[in-house]
Scaffold this active site. Structure first.
Site, PDB file in Angstrom:
ATOM      1  N   CYS A  43     -14.918  45.752  13.853  1.00  0.00           N
ATOM      2  CA  CYS A  43     -15.032  47.523  13.369  1.00  0.00           C
ATOM      3  C   CYS A  43     -12.958  47.147  12.817  1.00  0.00           C
ATOM      4  O   CYS A  43     -12.630  48.438  11.732  1.00  0.00           O
ATOM      5  CB  CYS A  43     -14.945  48.201  13.933  1.00  0.00           C
ATOM      6  SG  CYS A  43     -14.900  47.392  15.775  1.00  0.00           S
ATOM      7  N   GLU A  99     -18.405  55.219  18.165  1.00  0.00           N
ATOM      8  CA  GLU A  99     -16.845  54.371  17.261  1.00  0.00           C
ATOM      9  C   GLU A  99     -18.331  53.555  15.974  1.00  0.00           C
ATOM     10  O   GLU A  99     -18.934  52.970  16.719  1.00  0.00           O
ATOM     11  CB  GLU A  99     -16.754  53.652  18.542  1.00  0.00           C
ATOM     12  CG  GLU A  99     -15.484  52.454  18.797  1.00  0.00           C
ATOM     13  CD  GLU A  99     -15.619  51.236  17.849  1.00  0.00           C
ATOM     14  OE1 GLU A  99     -15.461  50.841  16.847  1.00  0.00           O
ATOM     15  OE2 GLU A  99     -15.943  50.305  18.753  1.00  0.00           O
ATOM     16  N   LYS A 139     -30.327  50.240  23.798  1.00  0.00           N
ATOM     17  CA  LYS A 139     -30.896  49.136  22.993  1.00  0.00           C
ATOM     18  C   LYS A 139     -29.412  48.207  22.515  1.00  0.00           C
ATOM     19  O   LYS A 139     -28.228  48.738  21.225  1.00  0.00           O
ATOM     20  CB  LYS A 139     -31.050  50.188  21.783  1.00  0.00           C
ATOM     21  CG  LYS A 139     -32.466  49.637  20.905  1.00  0.00           C
ATOM     22  CD  LYS A 139     -32.344  50.118  19.851  1.00  0.00           C
ATOM     23  CE  LYS A 139     -31.442  49.861  18.898  1.00  0.00           C
ATOM     24  NZ  LYS A 139     -31.492  48.797  18.021  1.00  0.00           N
ATOM     25  N   GLU A 191     -15.245  49.911   3.872  1.00  0.00           N
ATOM     26  CA  GLU A 191     -15.929  48.853   4.713  1.00  0.00           C
ATOM     27  C   GLU A 191     -16.434  47.510   3.992  1.00  0.00           C
ATOM     28  O   GLU A 191     -17.675  48.088   3.866  1.00  0.00           O
ATOM     29  CB  GLU A 191     -15.786  49.320   6.110  1.00  0.00           C
ATOM     30  CG  GLU A 191     -16.444  48.363   7.278  1.00  0.00           C
ATOM     31  CD  GLU A 191     -16.933  48.821   8.686  1.00  0.00           C
ATOM     32  OE1 GLU A 191     -17.598  49.187   8.940  1.00  0.00           O
ATOM     33  OE2 GLU A 191     -15.841  48.741   9.355  1.00  0.00           O
TER      34      GLU A 191
END
Ligand code: NAI
Ligand code: MG
Length: 492
Positions: free
Chosen positions: A305, A271, A197, A402
Site C-alpha cells: 500500500c 488502512e 479474518k 493505485e
C-alpha cells in the site's frame, strides 16, 4: 567507449539471470489438505459445510481447501470472543497477558522457516522477502506489544485506559502474517479479544498462527481466526456485538465499512490504498536513490500500500536517473518465488494480474512511454515484468490511481514548490520518500507532504515502534508504536 560500457552491463545482467537455481525446500512446511475455522480455541467445521481452494499463484496448483465462515459461524466466533473478554481477558493483569503475547512471538521465531515457506507458496512473494522481512517483523510486533501490556499507564500518562471489548479485524493478501500480527498484538496487549479474518487468497499463515495460539494455551476465545471472502468480512463488520473494526485493504471496501458502521458505537481504524511519491533532488546520492526507488516499487511485486509508485526527479538529473533505473530493471530476476535469487515473484492472483495489465494498457493509451525489462516469464503462474513509464502527465490515471503492481510512473520537476504540489495532488496520502543531501530540504518536505510516513534517503523501512497510517483516502488511525495502542483503548 560506449560499446564497451554496454557490453559490461550486458555481461553483468546475463550473469545475474544465469545464477544457478537456489530453491528453498517445500518439505520444511506442512500444509494440510483442508483447514477448519478456529473458534473458541478449537478447530471447527464451517456450519455451511462450504470450502474454497487456496492456490499457489506461482504455479496455479491447489495447496489446500479453506473453510468458508457464514453468518452463524461469525456469530459463534463473536460470542466466544465476548465470553473470553468478560470472563478472562479483561480481568487478567497486564503482566500475565504479556506472557502469552511473548510466547506467541517466540513460537513464530521457532517456526520461522515454515511460516516463510508457506507465506511464499500461498501468496507468491519471494522467499527472501518472507524469510527476511515478513516473518521476523511479525514476531517483532508481538514482542514489542508484549512489552506494553503491563505499561499502559506509561503510554497514556495521567489518563485512565480501558479495553474496547471485541475487535473485528479484516486483513488483505499482501502481508498475510504480518498484517495479522499488526492487528492481533496491540489488541491483546490492551486487553481486547479478537475475531480476525485473513484474505481469501492467503489464509494459510493465519491458520498456522491459529495452531501456535492453541499450543501457546491462550485462553479459549481470546483470538478467533475465521476464513472466508467479502461476505464473511461484512458479517464481522455488521455484527452488533463487535466494538471495533480494524481494516486494511482497498479504499472501495474501506468506504463500504465506513458506511456500514456509521451511527453505531463501533470504533474503526482503516488502512487503505496509496500512491506514494518518491522525490529525487539533484543533490541526492543518485545510485542509492535509484536502488531505493527499485526497492520501493518492485519489492513484493508492488503489492504494497505504501509502494513508491510515482517518481519525481529534478530535471538536471532526470536523464541519468532514468538511464540507471532502466539498467537496474534489466538485472532484476523475475520468476519462481521459492528461489532465493528471485527479486520479483508471482502476482498474487489472476484478478490482480488483470488489474495491473489493464493499467499498463491505459498508460500506453494515455500516451506515456513504456519501458519493460526483457526478463522471460515462467509459462505457468501469474507474472508481470517490472515496468516504468516516462512522459507521464500528472492527470494520467497511471499517476493518480493505485495499481498495486510493479509499475512506476516517472515525472520531472524543477522547484521544491512544484514537486510538493505534484506529490500532494492525489486522493491518497499514505507515504512518500525524499532523496537529498540537505537536512533542511528533508524537514521542509516532511512538513509539507500530506502523507502519514515520509522516508528520507531510504524507503519501505518498518519497525514495530514506529506508527503507520494515512491521510485523506488512505484511511485514518495509526498502527504501530505507542500510537497503535490508542486504537485499542478508551481513554478517560
Ligand atoms: P479488498 O479490499 O476487497 O480485500 C481486503 C479484505 O477485505 C479481504 O480480507 C476481503 O475478504 C475483505 N472484504 C472484501 N469485501 C468486504 C466487505 N464488503 N466487507 C468486509 N470485508 C470485505 O481488496 P482486493 O479486492 O483483494 O484488492 C483490490 C485492490 O485493493 C487492489 O488492487 C489494491 O489496489 C487494493 N488493496 C490495498 C491493500 C492495502 O494494503 N492497502 C491490500 C489489498 C488490496
Ligand atoms: Mg475485493
Amino acid at each position: 567507449m560506449a560499446t564497451k560500457k554496454s557490453n559490461t552491463i550486458k555481461l553483468k545482467f546475463d550473469s545475474a539471470r544465469n545464477l544457478a537455481p537456489a530453491p528453498e525446500s517445500k518439505s520444511a512446511a506442512k500444509i494440510d489438505p483442508q483447514y477448519e475455522l478456529f473458534i473458541n480455541g478449537k478447530f471447527e467445521k464451517p456450519s455451511g459445510k462450504k470450502y474454497f481452494a487456496s492456490i499457489n499463484p506461482a504455479t496455479e496448483e491447489k495447496l489446500s481447501m479453506i473453510a468458508e465462515a457464514n453468518d452463524a459461524d461469525v456469530n459463534k466466533a463473536v460470542k466466544a470472543a465476548r465470553a473470553a473478554y468478560e470472563n478472562v481477558w479483561k480481568k487478567m493483569p497486564g503482566a500475565e497477558r504479556a506472557k502469552y503475547i511473548y510466547r506467541i512471538a517466540r513460537m513464530i521465531q521457532e517456526r520461522a522457516r515454515e511460516f516463510a515457506i508457506i507465506e511464499t507458496l500461498d501468496g507468491g512473494k519471494p522467499i527472501r522477502e518472507s524469510r527476511d522481512f515478513d516473518v521476523p517483523t511479525a514476531a517483532n510486533h508481538f514482542f514489542y506489544y508484549a512489552g506494553w501490556a503491563d505499561k499502559l499507564e506509561y503510554a497514556f500518562p495521567n489518563r485512565h485506559t480501558s479495553p474496547l471489548g471485541v475487535a473485528g479485524q479484516i486483513i488483505p493478501w499482501n502481508f498475510p502474517l504480518l498484517m495479522a500480527a499488526w492487528k492481533i498484538a496491540p489488541a491483546l496487549a490492551c486487553g481486547n479479544t479478537v475475531v480476525i479474518k485473513p484474505a481469501e487468497n492467503t489464509s494459510l499463515t493465519a491458520l498456522k498462527l491459529a495452531e501456535i495460539i492453541q499450543e501457546a494455551d491462550l485462553p479459549a476465545g481470546v483470538v478467533n481466526i475465521i476464513t472466508g471472502a467479502g461476505a464473511t468480512g461484512a458479517a464481522i463488520v455488521n455484527h452488533p456485538d463487535v466494538n471495533k473494526i480494524a481494516f486494511t485493504g482497498s479504499t472501495e471496501v474501506g468506504k463500504i465499512i465506513q458506511r456500514a458502521i456509521a451511527g453505531t458505537n463501533k470504533k474503526a481504524t482503516l488502512e487503505l490504498g496509496g500512491k506514494a511519491a518518491n522525490i529525487i533532488f539533484d543533490d541526492a546520492p543518485i545510485d542509492q536513490a535509484v536502488e531505493g526507488v527499485i526497492n520501493g516499487i518492485f519489492f513484493n511485486q508492488g503489492h504494497v500500500c505504501c509502494a513508491g509508485s510515482r517518481l519525481y526527479v529534478q530535471e538536471s538529473v532526470f536523464k541519468e536517473v532514468v538511464r540507471k533505473l532502466k539498467d537496474r530493471l534489466e538485472s532484476l530476476i523475475v520468476g519462481d518465488p521459492m528461489d532465493k535469487n528471485t527479486d520479483i515473484g508471482a502476482i498474487n492472483s489472476k484478478e490482480q494480474l488483470n488489474i495491473i495489465n489493464n493499467y499498463i494498457k491505459i498508460g500506453q493509451q494515455e500516451g506515456a512511454e513504456m519501458y519493460q525489462s526483457s526478463a522471460s516469464l515462467p509459462k505457468r503462474g501469474f507474472y508481470c515484468r517490472p515496468t516504468i513509464f516516462t512522459n507521464v502527465a500528472q492527470s494520467n490515471r497511471i499517476a493518480q490511481e493505485e495499481i498495486f503492481g510493479p509499475v512506476l510512473a516517472i515525472q520531472s520537476f524543477r522547484t521544491d514548490d512544484e514537486v510538493i504540489e505534484k506529490a500532494n495532488n492525489t486522493p491518497y496520502g499514505l507515504s512518500a520518500g525524499v532523496w537529498t543531501d540537505k537536512g533542511s530540504k528533508i524537514f521542509n518536505m516532511t512538513t509539507k507532504l500530506r502523507a502519514g510516513v515520509v522516508w528520507a534517503n531510504t524507503f519501505n523501512k518498518f519497525d514495530p515502534t514506529s506508527p503507520f497510517g494515512g491521510y485523506k483516502e488512505s484511511g485514518y488511525g495509526r498502527e504501530g508504536g505507542v500510537h497503535g495502542l490508542a486504537a485499542y483503548v478508551n481513554i478517560v
